[in-house]
Design a protein around this motif. Sequence first.
Motif, PDB file in Angstrom:
ATOM      1  N   ARG A 285       0.842  -1.201   0.000  1.00 27.47           N
ATOM      2  CA  ARG A 285       0.000   0.000   0.000  1.00 27.47           C
ATOM      3  C   ARG A 285       0.875   1.248   0.000  1.00 27.47           C
ATOM      4  O   ARG A 285       0.543   2.266  -0.624  1.00 27.47           O
ATOM      5  N   GLY A 286       2.007   1.154   0.690  1.00 26.47           N
ATOM      6  CA  GLY A 286       2.914   2.288   0.751  1.00 26.47           C
ATOM      7  C   GLY A 286       3.469   2.672  -0.602  1.00 26.47           C
ATOM      8  O   GLY A 286       3.753   3.855  -0.852  1.00 26.47           O
ATOM      9  N   GLU A 287       3.617   1.706  -1.501  1.00 25.43           N
ATOM     10  CA  GLU A 287       4.103   2.042  -2.842  1.00 25.43           C
ATOM     11  C   GLU A 287       3.124   2.963  -3.554  1.00 25.43           C
ATOM     12  O   GLU A 287       3.529   3.894  -4.257  1.00 25.43           O
ATOM     13  N   LEU A 288       1.827   2.729  -3.378  1.00 25.61           N
ATOM     14  CA  LEU A 288       0.826   3.602  -4.000  1.00 25.61           C
ATOM     15  C   LEU A 288       0.890   5.014  -3.406  1.00 25.61           C
ATOM     16  O   LEU A 288       0.754   6.005  -4.129  1.00 25.61           O
ATOM     17  N   VAL A 289       1.119   5.093  -2.101  1.00 25.73           N
ATOM     18  CA  VAL A 289       1.275   6.401  -1.466  1.00 25.73           C
ATOM     19  C   VAL A 289       2.512   7.108  -2.025  1.00 25.73           C
ATOM     20  O   VAL A 289       2.496   8.313  -2.284  1.00 25.73           O
ATOM     21  N   PHE A 290       3.570   6.349  -2.237  1.00 26.08           N
ATOM     22  CA  PHE A 290       4.815   6.877  -2.783  1.00 26.08           C
ATOM     23  C   PHE A 290       4.579   7.527  -4.145  1.00 26.08           C
ATOM     24  O   PHE A 290       5.033   8.646  -4.400  1.00 26.08           O
ATOM     25  N   TRP A 291       3.856   6.853  -5.028  1.00 24.66           N
ATOM     26  CA  TRP A 291       3.613   7.423  -6.358  1.00 24.66           C
ATOM     27  C   TRP A 291       2.630   8.575  -6.286  1.00 24.66           C
ATOM     28  O   TRP A 291       2.793   9.582  -6.982  1.00 24.66           O
ATOM     29  N   ALA A 292       1.617   8.466  -5.437  1.00 25.34           N
ATOM     30  CA  ALA A 292       0.676   9.575  -5.292  1.00 25.34           C
ATOM     31  C   ALA A 292       1.381  10.824  -4.796  1.00 25.34           C
ATOM     32  O   ALA A 292       1.053  11.950  -5.201  1.00 25.34           O
ATOM     33  N   GLY A 293       2.354  10.647  -3.917  1.00 25.66           N
ATOM     34  CA  GLY A 293       3.082  11.777  -3.346  1.00 25.66           C
ATOM     35  C   GLY A 293       4.175  12.324  -4.231  1.00 25.66           C
ATOM     36  O   GLY A 293       4.765  13.368  -3.916  1.00 25.66           O
ATOM     37  N   GLY A 294       4.477  11.646  -5.331  1.00 28.02           N
ATOM     38  CA  GLY A 294       5.488  12.154  -6.257  1.00 28.02           C
ATOM     39  C   GLY A 294       6.896  12.187  -5.691  1.00 28.02           C
ATOM     40  O   GLY A 294       7.714  13.014  -6.105  1.00 28.02           O
ATOM     41  N   CYS A 295       7.220  11.273  -4.787  1.00 28.46           N
ATOM     42  CA  CYS A 295       8.523  11.316  -4.110  1.00 28.46           C
ATOM     43  C   CYS A 295       9.697  11.222  -5.082  1.00 28.46           C
ATOM     44  O   CYS A 295      10.702  11.918  -4.929  1.00 28.46           O
ATOM     45  N   ALA A 296       9.563  10.349  -6.082  1.00 27.96           N
ATOM     46  CA  ALA A 296      10.671  10.145  -7.009  1.00 27.96           C
ATOM     47  C   ALA A 296      10.911  11.356  -7.898  1.00 27.96           C
ATOM     48  O   ALA A 296      12.028  11.572  -8.376  1.00 27.96           O
ATOM     49  N   SER A 297       9.874  12.152  -8.124  1.00 26.15           N
ATOM     50  CA  SER A 297      10.006  13.291  -9.034  1.00 26.15           C
ATOM     51  C   SER A 297      11.065  14.281  -8.557  1.00 26.15           C
ATOM     52  O   SER A 297      11.714  14.941  -9.367  1.00 26.15           O
ATOM     53  N   CYS A 298      11.229  14.393  -7.251  1.00 25.15           N
ATOM     54  CA  CYS A 298      12.232  15.320  -6.706  1.00 25.15           C
ATOM     55  C   CYS A 298      13.481  14.612  -6.198  1.00 25.15           C
ATOM     56  O   CYS A 298      14.578  15.173  -6.269  1.00 25.15           O
ATOM     57  N   HIS A 299      13.323  13.411  -5.674  1.00 28.61           N
ATOM     58  CA  HIS A 299      14.434  12.789  -4.949  1.00 28.61           C
ATOM     59  C   HIS A 299      15.224  11.757  -5.752  1.00 28.61           C
ATOM     60  O   HIS A 299      16.287  11.329  -5.305  1.00 28.61           O
ATOM     61  N   ALA A 300      14.710  11.326  -6.923  1.00 32.54           N
ATOM     62  CA  ALA A 300      15.492  10.461  -7.802  1.00 32.54           C
ATOM     63  C   ALA A 300      16.341  11.329  -8.715  1.00 32.54           C
ATOM     64  O   ALA A 300      16.118  12.543  -8.835  1.00 32.54           O
ATOM     65  N   ALA A 301      17.305  10.711  -9.374  1.00 35.44           N
ATOM     66  CA  ALA A 301      18.176  11.459 -10.284  1.00 35.44           C
ATOM     67  C   ALA A 301      17.380  11.996 -11.469  1.00 35.44           C
ATOM     68  O   ALA A 301      16.392  11.391 -11.905  1.00 35.44           O
ATOM     69  N   LYS A 302      17.780  13.134 -11.975  1.00 35.73           N
ATOM     70  CA  LYS A 302      17.107  13.733 -13.123  1.00 35.73           C
ATOM     71  C   LYS A 302      17.152  12.764 -14.304  1.00 35.73           C
ATOM     72  O   LYS A 302      18.190  12.207 -14.632  1.00 35.73           O
ATOM     73  N   GLY A 303      15.989  12.547 -14.922  1.00 36.06           N
ATOM     74  CA  GLY A 303      15.910  11.647 -16.061  1.00 36.06           C
ATOM     75  C   GLY A 303      15.836  10.180 -15.706  1.00 36.06           C
ATOM     76  O   GLY A 303      15.862   9.323 -16.599  1.00 36.06           O
ATOM     77  N   ALA A 304      15.728   9.865 -14.417  1.00 35.87           N
ATOM     78  CA  ALA A 304      15.681   8.463 -13.994  1.00 35.87           C
ATOM     79  C   ALA A 304      14.444   7.764 -14.548  1.00 35.87           C
ATOM     80  O   ALA A 304      13.373   8.369 -14.672  1.00 35.87           O
ATOM     81  N   GLU A 305      14.583   6.482 -14.854  1.00 33.80           N
ATOM     82  CA  GLU A 305      13.472   5.670 -15.331  1.00 33.80           C
ATOM     83  C   GLU A 305      13.558   4.298 -14.687  1.00 33.80           C
ATOM     84  O   GLU A 305      14.615   3.884 -14.205  1.00 33.80           O
ATOM     85  N   GLY A 306      12.427   3.577 -14.703  1.00 30.59           N
ATOM     86  CA  GLY A 306      12.416   2.215 -14.184  1.00 30.59           C
ATOM     87  C   GLY A 306      12.858   2.139 -12.732  1.00 30.59           C
ATOM     88  O   GLY A 306      12.470   2.956 -11.894  1.00 30.59           O
ATOM     89  N   ASP A 307      13.712   1.162 -12.442  1.00 29.93           N
ATOM     90  CA  ASP A 307      14.163   0.948 -11.059  1.00 29.93           C
ATOM     91  C   ASP A 307      15.002   2.110 -10.539  1.00 29.93           C
ATOM     92  O   ASP A 307      15.137   2.278  -9.321  1.00 29.93           O
ATOM     93  N   GLU A 308      15.549   2.918 -11.442  1.00 33.47           N
ATOM     94  CA  GLU A 308      16.349   4.066 -11.005  1.00 33.47           C
ATOM     95  C   GLU A 308      15.490   5.084 -10.267  1.00 33.47           C
ATOM     96  O   GLU A 308      16.004   5.888  -9.481  1.00 33.47           O
ATOM     97  N   LEU A 309      14.183   5.058 -10.517  1.00 31.07           N
ATOM     98  CA  LEU A 309      13.275   5.977  -9.820  1.00 31.07           C
ATOM     99  C   LEU A 309      13.196   5.673  -8.324  1.00 31.07           C
ATOM    100  O   LEU A 309      12.730   6.506  -7.545  1.00 31.07           O
ATOM    101  N   LEU A 310      13.632   4.487  -7.939  1.00 32.68           N
ATOM    102  CA  LEU A 310      13.568   4.086  -6.531  1.00 32.68           C
ATOM    103  C   LEU A 310      14.862   4.348  -5.792  1.00 32.68           C
ATOM    104  O   LEU A 310      14.994   4.020  -4.619  1.00 32.68           O
TER     105      LEU A 310
END
Length: 310
Positions: free
Chosen positions: A43-68
Amino acid sequence: MKKAITVLFLLGVIAAGTGWGLSAPTRLSQTQDAALQEGDPDRGELVFWAGGCASCHAAKGAEGDELLKLGGGLRLETPFGTFVAPNISSSEADGIGAWSLADLANAMTHGTSPDGRNYYPAFPYTSYARMSGDDLGDLYAFLKTLPAVEGKAPGHELGFPFNIRRGLGLWKRLFLDPSPVIAAPAGGAEVDMALWERGRYLVEGPGHCGECHTARDFAGGLILADWLGGAPAPTGEGRIPNISPVDGGFGSWSASDIAYYLESGFTPEYDSVGGEMVHVQENMARLPAGDRDAIAVYLKAIPPVSAAGS
C-alpha cells in the motif's frame, strides 16, 4: 531618559522571546505519535507514487528501477534561492534509514526534522499535513524496502534572511493548516461523495496539486481563494495552468477526459502531456483507476477560479 531606554530594552527582550517561542518547530502530539503504526509496503508504494517522491528525490531523467534510488540532488531555482532535494534513501548515514516512523510523520506533517529544525516548504509539507496516519505508516514501510544511496546532497543556496530556518516557524503558523481546502459540495449536488472525498484527499494531500497550480502571496503562502486557478511556475519559467472548472480550456474537459489524461498522458485534443506534468502523469498512471476517477470527480466539483483571479 535612562528609564525610557530600560523600558525599550525590556520590550525588545520580551518581543525577541515571544518570537523565539512562536517560531519553535512543532511536532505530533503524544496521542498522535502513539497512534502511528508501521503499515504495509505494498500500500505504501501507491502512497509513494501519489506523493510524487521520485520526481524530486530520484536522479534527473531516472526511469524504471532508477526511480527508486532516492539520492536527491535536484535543484529547484526559486525567487527565494535554490533549494536542493535531499537524500531520502534508506542509507542510515546519508539518507533517512535511521529515522523512526514518528520522524517521518513529523517531517511530512509538521515540516520538522528529527533534530528539531524547520524544513523549508519547497518540501510540500503544507499539503502532506493532510495525510492520514495510516498512509504515513504504509509509506514508511515502503521506503524501508528501497535501496540505500550513499552520499549527501549539497545544501540549499539561500541568502539572508531566507537562510534563517528558525523564522520558518512563524511562516508555518500562518500557512501550515491540515484542514481541507475545499468544503464538500452542497447537499443537492449530483456528486458521488465517496469518490469526491477520496479525490479531495489525493489532490489536497499526497498529490499536493495546489503547490504548483495555486498562486502564492509575497511570503510564499498559497492564496487559497484562488485554489487551483493557475500560477507562475515556481522556477520562474512559464505558467502553471488553471485546473479549476472555469469555462473553456481545462474546465471544458469531462471527468472521464481528466481520468484518461492522468492514465495515458493524452488530452481530449490528442495532445500529449509536457513539461513537469510528465512526471505527475506518470505517477498518477500507477494508481488504481478508481483514484484517477476520484481526482477527476473532485476537480469537476470545486469552485471555478476566473482567469482574472488566476
